[in-house]
Design an enzyme around this catalytic site. Structure first.
Site, PDB file in Angstrom:
ATOM      1  N   SER A 108      22.466 -43.242  48.417  1.00 34.03           N
ATOM      2  CA  SER A 108      22.070 -44.617  48.737  1.00 34.03           C
ATOM      3  C   SER A 108      20.972 -45.180  47.853  1.00 34.03           C
ATOM      4  CB  SER A 108      21.639 -44.727  50.198  1.00 34.03           C
ATOM      5  OG  SER A 108      22.764 -44.874  51.019  1.00 34.03           O
ATOM      6  N   LYS A 147      21.627 -48.430  46.196  1.00 35.53           N
ATOM      7  CA  LYS A 147      21.352 -49.741  46.777  1.00 35.53           C
ATOM      8  C   LYS A 147      20.149 -50.432  46.156  1.00 35.53           C
ATOM      9  CE  LYS A 147      23.696 -48.312  50.932  1.00 35.53           C
ATOM     10  NZ  LYS A 147      23.607 -47.388  52.045  1.00 35.53           N
ATOM     11  N   SER A 176      19.970 -48.892  55.486  1.00 33.79           N
ATOM     12  CA  SER A 176      20.875 -48.363  54.477  1.00 33.79           C
ATOM     13  C   SER A 176      22.323 -48.622  54.869  1.00 33.79           C
ATOM     14  CB  SER A 176      20.641 -46.863  54.249  1.00 33.79           C
ATOM     15  OG  SER A 176      21.165 -46.459  52.999  1.00 33.79           O
ATOM     16  N   LYS A 194      13.262 -46.611  48.520  1.00 31.04           N
ATOM     17  CA  LYS A 194      14.554 -46.372  49.160  1.00 31.04           C
ATOM     18  C   LYS A 194      14.835 -44.873  49.240  1.00 31.04           C
ATOM     19  CE  LYS A 194      18.504 -47.770  50.878  1.00 31.04           C
ATOM     20  NZ  LYS A 194      18.634 -46.484  51.600  1.00 31.04           N
TER      21      LYS A 194
END
Length: 467
Positions: free
Chosen positions: A45, A48, A105, A207
């Protein structure tokens, strides 16, 4: 002979790499620490971050606004958890989709943004790859916008450092999105999976990510006395340990403020030499049968069920920051503790709203979570195990082999609401939370009601593939 021996000694380090670390200065790109930083890795992720970069660049360039409405397509709705779980046809603003994607997420929101900005997953992936090339991310390629497992979805700690620096440099007016502590959708509150936020002093980004093959990944940043550092941790053993590793890196980096001249220069992040090899696959370690429960991005402990050790060379339980502030306590205890109290940022479906209209929208989203089907499921979970409803589901149990290739998605462009700022409006949060009164769940013994039409299936608590 000497050269051959040296190569033989060095080769296993690359082939058997299970973690990669990188620490850089945000302003200069100066490398303070690097270990396996240029070995290819599965981003999960952390993908992202690029999805947010490309989307916010389109906002900054005037192609869309934060108030623009995008529609959830069947492709977006079909994504694996973690996700919001909205039905096809649901409309969400760019602003709300970004918040849901970066805090929870949400894989479905990443696809909503990709289809809205790029027309399709393939179209947006091409934009991501073009952006990566322009930024100098020579070890990165993207296949999808959310980091779900797919052939060709590759990056490195080096490239993630470059991307994070670029985000802060090119989009400073939007960096708020990478350090939101929590969001509230209806009755559900989701804390940021980045455990540095609200725990490590000065933490202000970025993140997390997780899939079985990558291990636990984290890009984190913090600022002390005007100096901002970025730490990248790839392949940690748990959600807690990636934050502990990042905290250790940050503390050592801030301590170098006055003693950096003692270490040899490692140059800048762009000048780190890439390693030509295949990314390590940590699936057996991360998702093997030895774990007490399936690994997920919300996993807070190491595979042995404990907080885990801080690793070789990290036995000192105290951090020192060269007089910048009092030393930070034991990193394991710090990260395992509760975050500082925060007011979750309210997110909702539909167009940008303020005042009474926002309260009504939040109430409607809250009511959608009180369907007979949702109440029945909650009651069954509560009867089976009191805290089962709070446990995260893991997509790691059935990690997809490759991303689904979507058809081009439709989206609706709503006229921006000039009277409302679409970025963040935490001020409305308090009233939003008290507006909708939750319906008491029916007891387990009650007759199971038939699901109503339009019933929205609640999103699984984020256990995602990337974190």
């Amino acid at each position: 002979m000497v050269l051959a021996a040296a190569l033989a000694f060095a080769a296993p380090r690359v082939a058997c790499a299970t973690e990669a670390h990188l620490l850089i200065e945000a302003d200069t790109g100066k490398v303070l620490e690097a270990e396996n930083a240029t070995i290819p890795w599965y981003p999960a992720s952390l993908t992202k971050i690029m999805t947010a970069y490309v989307t916010l660049k389109a906002v900054k360039d005037g192609k869309i606004t934060l108030d623009t409405l995008f529609t959830v397509s069947p492709t977006a709705a079909s994504q694996s958890p973690s996700k919001m779980g909205f039905k096809p046809g649901t409309r969400v603003t760019v602003d709300n989709a970004l918040k849901m994607m970066l805090v929870k997420s949400a894989n479905d929101m990443a696809v909503v943004l990709a289809e809205g900005v790029g027309g399709s997953i393939d179209g947006f992936s091409a934009m991501m790859n073009d952006t990566a090339q322009k930024l100098g991310m020579t070890q990165t390629s993207y296949v999808n916008p959310n980091g779900l497992p797919a052939d060709g979805q590759i990056t490195s700690a080096r490239d993630l450092g470059i991307l994070s620096r670029s985000f802060l440099r090119d989009l400073p007016e939007y960096e708020y999105y990478v350090h939101i502590p929590a969001i509230r959708f209806g009755k559900r509150v989701t804390q940021n999976f980045n455990k540095l936020i609200g725990r490590y002093p000065g933490a202000d980004g970025f993140k997390t990510g997780f899939i079985c093959a990558s291990g636990y990944n984290l890009v984190g940043s913090a600022t002390h006395n005007g100096r901002r550092l970025i730490a990248v941790v790839l392949g940690a053993s748990s959600g807690q340990m990636r934050a502990v590793r990042a905290a250790q890196l940050l503390e050592r980096g801030f301590a170098q403020n006055s003693l950096g001249w003692l270490k040899p220069s490692l140059g800048t992040v762009e000048n780190l030499a890439p390693v030509d090899t295949s990314p390590p696959n940590l699936r057996d370690d991360m998702c093997g049968g030895h774990r007490h429960k399936p690994a997920s991005d919300e996993d807070e402990v190491a595979s042995n069920g404990t907080a885990g050790s801080t690793g070789a060379g990290d036995t000192n339980p105290m951090f020192y920051t060269a007089g910048l502030q009092p030393p930070v306590a034991n990193p394991v205890a710090l990260i395992a503790g509760a975050p500082e109290p925060n007011e979750p940022v309210v997110v909702y479906t539909g167009p940008t709203r303020t005042g009474a209209a926002l309260i009504a929208a939040v109430a409607a989203d809250t009511a959608s979570q009180d369907t007979p089907k949702a109440r029945g499921k909650k009651a069954r979970l509560a009867a089976k195990k009191p805290d089962a409803a709070a446990e995260a589901k893991s997509d790691a149990k059935s990690e997809p082999k490759a991303a689904t290739k979507p058809a081009a998605a439709k989206h609706a462009n709503a006229k921006p609401n000039a009277a409302a700022k679409s970025a963040d409006k935490p001020a409305a949060t308090a009233s939003d939370v008290t507006t909708a009164k939750p319906v008491k769940p029916k007891p387990v013994a009650a007759k199971k009601p038939k699901p109503t039409t339009g019933d929205g299936k609640p999103a699984a608590s984020d256990a995602k593939p990337s974190g």
